[in-house]
Design an enzyme around this catalytic site. Structure first.
Site, PDB file in Angstrom:
ATOM      1  N   ASP A  55      19.231  -0.868 -36.361  1.00 47.89           N
ATOM      2  CA  ASP A  55      19.260  -1.095 -34.921  1.00 47.89           C
ATOM      3  C   ASP A  55      20.372  -0.246 -34.312  1.00 47.89           C
ATOM      4  O   ASP A  55      21.476  -0.157 -34.852  1.00 47.89           O
ATOM      5  CB  ASP A  55      19.496  -2.585 -34.617  1.00 47.89           C
ATOM      6  CG  ASP A  55      19.134  -2.925 -33.177  1.00 47.89           C
ATOM      7  OD1 ASP A  55      18.137  -3.641 -32.974  1.00 47.89           O
ATOM      8  OD2 ASP A  55      19.842  -2.458 -32.252  1.00 47.89           O
ATOM      9  N   HIS A  58       8.458  -6.162 -34.091  1.00 45.14           N
ATOM     10  CA  HIS A  58       9.594  -5.853 -34.978  1.00 45.14           C
ATOM     11  C   HIS A  58      10.279  -7.139 -35.401  1.00 45.14           C
ATOM     12  O   HIS A  58      10.330  -8.107 -34.657  1.00 45.14           O
ATOM     13  CB  HIS A  58      10.598  -4.910 -34.301  1.00 45.14           C
ATOM     14  CG  HIS A  58      11.071  -5.356 -32.955  1.00 45.14           C
ATOM     15  ND1 HIS A  58      10.324  -5.187 -31.808  1.00 45.14           N
ATOM     16  CD2 HIS A  58      12.224  -5.958 -32.565  1.00 45.14           C
ATOM     17  CE1 HIS A  58      10.990  -5.664 -30.780  1.00 45.14           C
ATOM     18  NE2 HIS A  58      12.148  -6.147 -31.194  1.00 45.14           N
TER      19      HIS A  58
HETATM   20  P1  5GP Z   1      14.066  -6.732 -28.812  1.00 51.24           P
HETATM   21  O1  5GP Z   1      15.016  -7.106 -27.731  1.00 51.24           O
HETATM   22  O2  5GP Z   1      12.808  -6.104 -28.277  1.00 51.24           O
HETATM   23  O3  5GP Z   1      13.810  -7.829 -29.795  1.00 51.24           O
HETATM   24  O4  5GP Z   1      14.832  -5.660 -29.699  1.00 51.24           O
HETATM   25  C1  5GP Z   1      14.751  -4.296 -29.521  1.00 51.24           C
HETATM   26  C2  5GP Z   1      15.867  -3.714 -30.359  1.00 51.24           C
HETATM   27  O5  5GP Z   1      15.659  -2.332 -30.465  1.00 51.24           O
HETATM   28  C3  5GP Z   1      17.268  -3.915 -29.750  1.00 51.24           C
HETATM   29  O6  5GP Z   1      18.090  -4.662 -30.656  1.00 51.24           O
HETATM   30  C4  5GP Z   1      17.778  -2.493 -29.538  1.00 51.24           C
HETATM   31  O7  5GP Z   1      19.148  -2.334 -29.836  1.00 51.24           O
HETATM   32  C5  5GP Z   1      16.904  -1.671 -30.470  1.00 51.24           C
HETATM   33  N1  5GP Z   1      16.666  -0.321 -29.990  1.00 51.24           N
HETATM   34  C6  5GP Z   1      16.296   0.030 -28.739  1.00 51.24           C
HETATM   35  N2  5GP Z   1      16.160   1.371 -28.655  1.00 51.24           N
HETATM   36  C7  5GP Z   1      16.434   1.845 -29.891  1.00 51.24           C
HETATM   37  C8  5GP Z   1      16.456   3.175 -30.437  1.00 51.24           C
HETATM   38  O8  5GP Z   1      16.184   4.173 -29.775  1.00 51.24           O
HETATM   39  N3  5GP Z   1      16.793   3.290 -31.746  1.00 51.24           N
HETATM   40  C9  5GP Z   1      17.102   2.202 -32.516  1.00 51.24           C
HETATM   41  N4  5GP Z   1      17.437   2.445 -33.786  1.00 51.24           N
HETATM   42  N5  5GP Z   1      17.086   0.953 -32.042  1.00 51.24           N
HETATM   43  C10 5GP Z   1      16.760   0.779 -30.741  1.00 51.24           C
END
Ligand code: 5GP
Ligand code: ZN
Length: 132
Positions: free
Chosen positions: A46, A119
């Protein structure tokens, strides 16, 4: 240089969305720190970790969320669960029961989902963590 496979090697397995951030990461169009990949699963760190260990496990096919899975995904999800435990230890989580790890799959707006490609967050390592 990205360690990802080119998109044509996984497109035969199902749908990808050219506008999806995580599909672009799977395709290597956006760089990521890859932890693991096989024909159907991609795992990367992440970008904003909440814990000393924080990586994301995703299917290579574009499934928008956990609300979209069906019987055809039982094997895939089972393999992700089994892999989570192995990769958690590999990435530095301490062993159960003193150590351990947390799995989280934010689903939909009220579930706090920001990226709409299924995810599973895997978090662990010594406390305190940024969140939780
Ligand atoms: P959600 O809030 O949808 O459960 O989590 C999305 C996750 O994706 C977040 O923890 C965020 O930090 C991660 N994330 C967003 N954009 C990117 C990216 O470009 N690269 C990586 N490695 N992680 C990302
Ligand atoms: Zn996607």
């Amino acid at each position: 240089m990205s360690l990802s496979l080119p998109p044509q090697t996984h497109e035969h397995l199902g749908h990808t969305d050219p506008d999806c951030l995580f599909c672009k990461i799977v395709a290597g169009k956006i760089p990521s720190k890859v932890v693991y990949q096989d024909d159907e699963i991609f795992v990367f760190h992440d970008i904003h970790p909440w814990a000393p260990v924080h990586f994301l496990m995703i299917p290579k096919v574009h499934i928008p969320s956990l609300a979209h899975v069906g019987d055809e995904h039982v094997g895939l999800l089972g393999r992700m669960m089994v892999l989570a435990s192995k990769l958690a230890l590999q990435e530095g989580c301490n062993p159960y029961p003193e150590g351990g790890f947390r799995l989280l799959s934010n689903t939909g707006s009220e579930g706090g989902q920001e990226v709409h490609h299924l995810h599973i967050h895997v978090m662990g390592g010594p406390r305190p963590w940024l969140k939780g």
